[in-house]
Design an enzyme around this catalytic site. Sequence first.
Site, PDB file in Angstrom:
ATOM      1  N   CYS A  65     -10.075 -11.279   4.572  1.00  0.00           N
ATOM      2  CA  CYS A  65      -8.690 -11.657   3.981  1.00  0.00           C
ATOM      3  C   CYS A  65      -8.281 -10.926   3.082  1.00  0.00           C
ATOM      4  CB  CYS A  65      -8.964 -12.964   3.561  1.00  0.00           C
ATOM      5  SG  CYS A  65      -7.436 -14.108   2.841  1.00  0.00           S
ATOM      6  N   CYS A  69      -9.220 -14.612  -3.712  1.00  0.00           N
ATOM      7  CA  CYS A  69      -9.705 -16.081  -4.574  1.00  0.00           C
ATOM      8  C   CYS A  69     -11.256 -15.670  -4.775  1.00  0.00           C
ATOM      9  CB  CYS A  69      -9.645 -17.056  -3.182  1.00  0.00           C
ATOM     10  SG  CYS A  69      -7.869 -17.217  -2.658  1.00  0.00           S
ATOM     11  N   CYS A  72     -14.116 -17.133  -2.809  1.00  0.00           N
ATOM     12  CA  CYS A  72     -14.273 -17.306  -1.279  1.00  0.00           C
ATOM     13  C   CYS A  72     -15.081 -16.098  -0.680  1.00  0.00           C
ATOM     14  CB  CYS A  72     -12.851 -17.116  -0.936  1.00  0.00           C
ATOM     15  SG  CYS A  72     -12.921 -17.111   1.078  1.00  0.00           S
ATOM     16  N   CYS A 109     -10.764 -29.784  12.004  1.00  0.00           N
ATOM     17  CA  CYS A 109     -10.196 -29.123  10.980  1.00  0.00           C
ATOM     18  C   CYS A 109     -10.203 -27.758  11.424  1.00  0.00           C
ATOM     19  CB  CYS A 109     -10.501 -29.147   9.621  1.00  0.00           C
ATOM     20  SG  CYS A 109     -10.639 -30.891   9.142  1.00  0.00           S
ATOM     21  N   CYS A 142      -6.343 -31.170  12.054  1.00  0.00           N
ATOM     22  CA  CYS A 142      -5.668 -30.772  10.594  1.00  0.00           C
ATOM     23  C   CYS A 142      -5.836 -29.286  10.835  1.00  0.00           C
ATOM     24  CB  CYS A 142      -6.638 -31.078   9.512  1.00  0.00           C
ATOM     25  SG  CYS A 142      -6.247 -30.549   8.099  1.00  0.00           S
ATOM     26  N   CYS A 202      -3.097 -32.837   3.029  1.00  0.00           N
ATOM     27  CA  CYS A 202      -4.505 -33.013   2.633  1.00  0.00           C
ATOM     28  C   CYS A 202      -4.727 -31.849   1.821  1.00  0.00           C
ATOM     29  CB  CYS A 202      -5.328 -32.509   3.943  1.00  0.00           C
ATOM     30  SG  CYS A 202      -7.009 -32.341   3.459  1.00  0.00           S
ATOM     31  N   ARG A 272     -12.743 -36.800   0.370  1.00  0.00           N
ATOM     32  CA  ARG A 272     -13.713 -36.314   1.393  1.00  0.00           C
ATOM     33  C   ARG A 272     -14.595 -35.423   0.462  1.00  0.00           C
ATOM     34  NH1 ARG A 272     -11.128 -36.627   5.367  1.00  0.00           N
ATOM     35  NH2 ARG A 272      -9.225 -35.477   5.261  1.00  0.00           N
TER      36      ARG A 272
HETATM   37  S1  SF4 Z   1      -9.502 -18.968   0.193  1.00  0.00           S
HETATM   38 FE1  SF4 Z   1     -10.649 -17.045   1.276  1.00  0.00          FE
HETATM   39  S2  SF4 Z   1      -9.526 -17.088   3.153  1.00  0.00           S
HETATM   40 FE2  SF4 Z   1      -8.151 -18.471   1.980  1.00  0.00          FE
HETATM   41  S3  SF4 Z   1      -6.581 -17.034   1.120  1.00  0.00           S
HETATM   42 FE3  SF4 Z   1      -8.351 -17.199  -0.379  1.00  0.00          FE
HETATM   43  S4  SF4 Z   1      -9.548 -15.394   0.131  1.00  0.00           S
HETATM   44 FE4  SF4 Z   1      -8.235 -15.715   1.816  1.00  0.00          FE
END
Ligand code: SF4
Length: 382
Positions: A65, A69, A72, A109, A142, A202, A272
């Site tokens: 990605c 984040c 993540c 999901c 979802c 959600c 959840r």
């Molecule tokens: S949570 Fe992970 S997959 Fe989703 S936008 Fe952020 S870095 Fe990317």
Amino acid sequence: MTWLDSIADKALARELPTRDEALAVLASGDDELMDVVAAAFRVRRRFFGRRVKLNYLVNIKSGLCPEDCFYCSQRVGSAADVLKYTWLKTDEVIASAEAGVAGGARRVCLVASGRGPTDKDIDRVSGAIEAFKERNPDVEVCACLGLLSDGQAERLAAAGTTAYNHNLNTSGGHYADICTTHEFADRVSTVESAKSAGLSPCSGLIAGMGETDEDLVDVAFALRAMDPDSVPVNFLIPFDGTPLAGRWELTPQRCLRILAMVRFVCPDAEVRLAGGREIHLRTLQPLALHVVNSIFLGDYLTSEGQPGAADLAMIADAGFTVEGAEPAEGTTPTEGTAQAEGSAQAEGTAPTEGTAPTEGPAGPGLVHVRRRGAGTALPANT
Ligand code: SF4
């Protein structure tokens, strides 16, 4: 009347607690823990009885990605050794989702890594959803594809998508500490677009990322303001190779208090219990069922959960019933649930050896990267 009776009565009337009441739940002591759970159970029982809804996650595009984040394992620059693959084909999506349905899930999901989908991605996912719904008309779908552009939510809705997930994750004030490539407001706006398109909203949070009690109350109140139908509560899975690696700041008791606070703030939403439940709640997982009304079955996006059979056994042993699989009249909740028998030693569960429920204190060694199910040739954990 105790302060907990008062907050539960408000929740039963769908009234928002005060911030101080919500903070008091988080600050309550261990002597009051069972009273907190009992008060939350009054609310859970009113709106959801003793039913537990099972959701099943399918990671339809994993890793790589461009967003950052911090929590993540799929973020840009992540050194976490997670599965990385591009969009699964429609038949692979259907096979994975149907494995979850066979395990008892009422909602699947479909989740993709990335900042947000292109219009071509929406076409691809819509096609998979249409094909899945044709074969499984009663199962909710979802989608969780990141930030949406104009018109995309409407196209997903037209394909038969039930809900859209986009978590707020933490408070607006704490957001810049967990992500720099998009903002809290972007997330709110995507949830609002999904809602406007008629998708069931959600949105939830992740606890254990250095936030304060005030941050947790802020994000819970921000969620309530959006009136989501479902609120997933995650506890940080601190993957090695991410900026939040090694962060183990939650206790099982704190997890229960956080879940109870969310239940009081969003009393009739599907609360959840999501990622991180095994490694943070550990042996207190069954108590959480008195607060939440829904869990994810089996594995998560990039990490493995406990065996799906152990999830079903836990639900039956705690006296709850899986939504859609309520026992026939005259049977007890644990009768007729073959999956529950001997499930902790279910065959083929080697990858989960050493997971939190059988280990001691929290810490390194509890996070198991997913190596089965979607994107692999191995059967899913359901
Ligand atoms: S949570 Fe992970 S997959 Fe989703 S936008 Fe952020 S870095 Fe990317």
